[in-house]
Design an enzyme around this catalytic site. Structure first.
Site, short mmCIF file in Angstrom:
data_model
loop_
_atom_site.label_atom_id
_atom_site.label_comp_id
_atom_site.label_asym_id
_atom_site.label_seq_id
_atom_site.Cartn_x
_atom_site.Cartn_y
_atom_site.Cartn_z
N CYS A 199 -2.94 -3.30 8.65
CA CYS A 199 -2.44 -1.97 9.01
C CYS A 199 -1.81 -1.98 10.39
CB CYS A 199 -3.56 -0.94 8.97
SG CYS A 199 -4.47 -0.97 7.42
N CYS B 27 0.83 -1.21 0.00
CA CYS B 27 0.00 0.00 0.00
C CYS B 27 0.86 1.26 0.00
CB CYS B 27 -0.97 0.02 1.19
SG CYS B 27 -0.17 0.23 2.79
FE1 FES Z 1 -1.65 0.96 4.36
FE2 FES Z 1 -3.54 0.94 6.27
S1 FES Z 1 -3.80 0.90 4.12
S2 FES Z 1 -1.41 0.93 6.48
#
Ligand code: FES
Length: 257
Positions: A107, A38
């Site tokens: 996360c 991400c």
């Molecule tokens: Fe990357 Fe939450 S989406 S840490």
């Protein structure tokens, strides 16, 4: 809580995060981790006295769940001994927050891993400075390195402005490659430093500089192959810790000679 809803505690820690900021000083250790998927980043700062975490702060470019879990983990870790803090799991953090939606559990890894990285960094600082032995990523030839030379693969970087806003991977080749990665952040914020080692092998000054920079460090990562059509487009990375391979898209790979 429903699987897609956030608890009141999560919202509270997201809206009023505790212990945000940085710490400085000799007995401060820094942990920094990034999620290559991400792209979020987390940094933890711990001040240790008599083996206890006397103060702790965090900084993140992460989502709301990353902020809430980091905030909670700082509260859980403060005042604990190093060994107690190491035992804090992402499940402990999620439980203290009255749960996280399953889709957001990853996360909480970011905060837990950044704390562990800071503790690892603290422990390393306690040891006398030794040069780690071992080979650095890229000492053996990478498949595709010759094929894409000067078409996405570079053995030197004289004009680093050519990498403006590009996704650049710098392979660990010692101090000069670390300096280059830091310098590149003046032209692009998408710099990854790939090292096969568990820790940056450099003097403590340079080590701190790269950790405080916007360079994303991939530890224990070896580039196996560079792929593309006319130019290099992606790399295959071997995560030595997990013993897994994955692909990462990029615009340039710098392998200094
Ligand atoms: Fe990357 Fe939450 S989406 S840490």
């Amino acid at each position: 809580m429903k699987s897609t809803q956030y608890s009141k505690k999560v919202l509270d820690h997201f809206q009023n995060p505790r212990n945000v900021g940085t710490l400085e000083g000799k007995n401060v250790a820094i942990g920094k981790v990034g999620n290559p998927v991400c792209g979020d980043l987390m940094e933890f700062y711990i001040k240790v006295k008599d083996d206890k975490i006397e103060d702790i702060k965090f900084k993140t470019f992460g989502c709301g769940s990353a902020i809430a879990t980091a905030s909670m983990i700082t509260e859980l870790a403060k005042g604990k001994t190093i060994e107690q803090a190491l035992k804090i799991t992402r499940q402990d953090v999620a439980d203290e927050l009255d749960g996280l939606p399953p889709i957001k559990m990853h996360c909480s890894n970011l905060a837990a891993d950044a704390l562990k990285d800071a503790i690892k960094n603290y422990k390393e600082k306690q040891k006398p400075e030794i040069q780690p032995v071992g080979h650095k990523a890229g000492q053996r030839e990478i498949i595709g390195e010759k094929e894409f030379l000067n078409r996405g693969v570079y053995h030197q970087a004289d004009d680093i402005s050519q990498f403006k806003d590009k996704r650049v991977i710098v392979v660990d080749k010692g101090d000069s490659s670390i300096e280059l990665a830091i310098e590149l952040t003046q032209h692009t914020l998408r710099v990854i430093f790939a090292t096969s080692l568990k820790e940056i092998s450099a003097n403590s000054d340079l080590k701190t500089k790269i950790k405080q920079s916007n360079v994303k460090i991939l530890y224990e990562s070896e580039i196996l192959e560079i792929k593309g059509l006319k130019t290099a487009e992606k790399v295959i990375i071997h995560d030595l810790n997990e013993d897994e391979e994955y692909e990462l898209f990029m615009d340039a790979v710098v392998i200094l000679l």
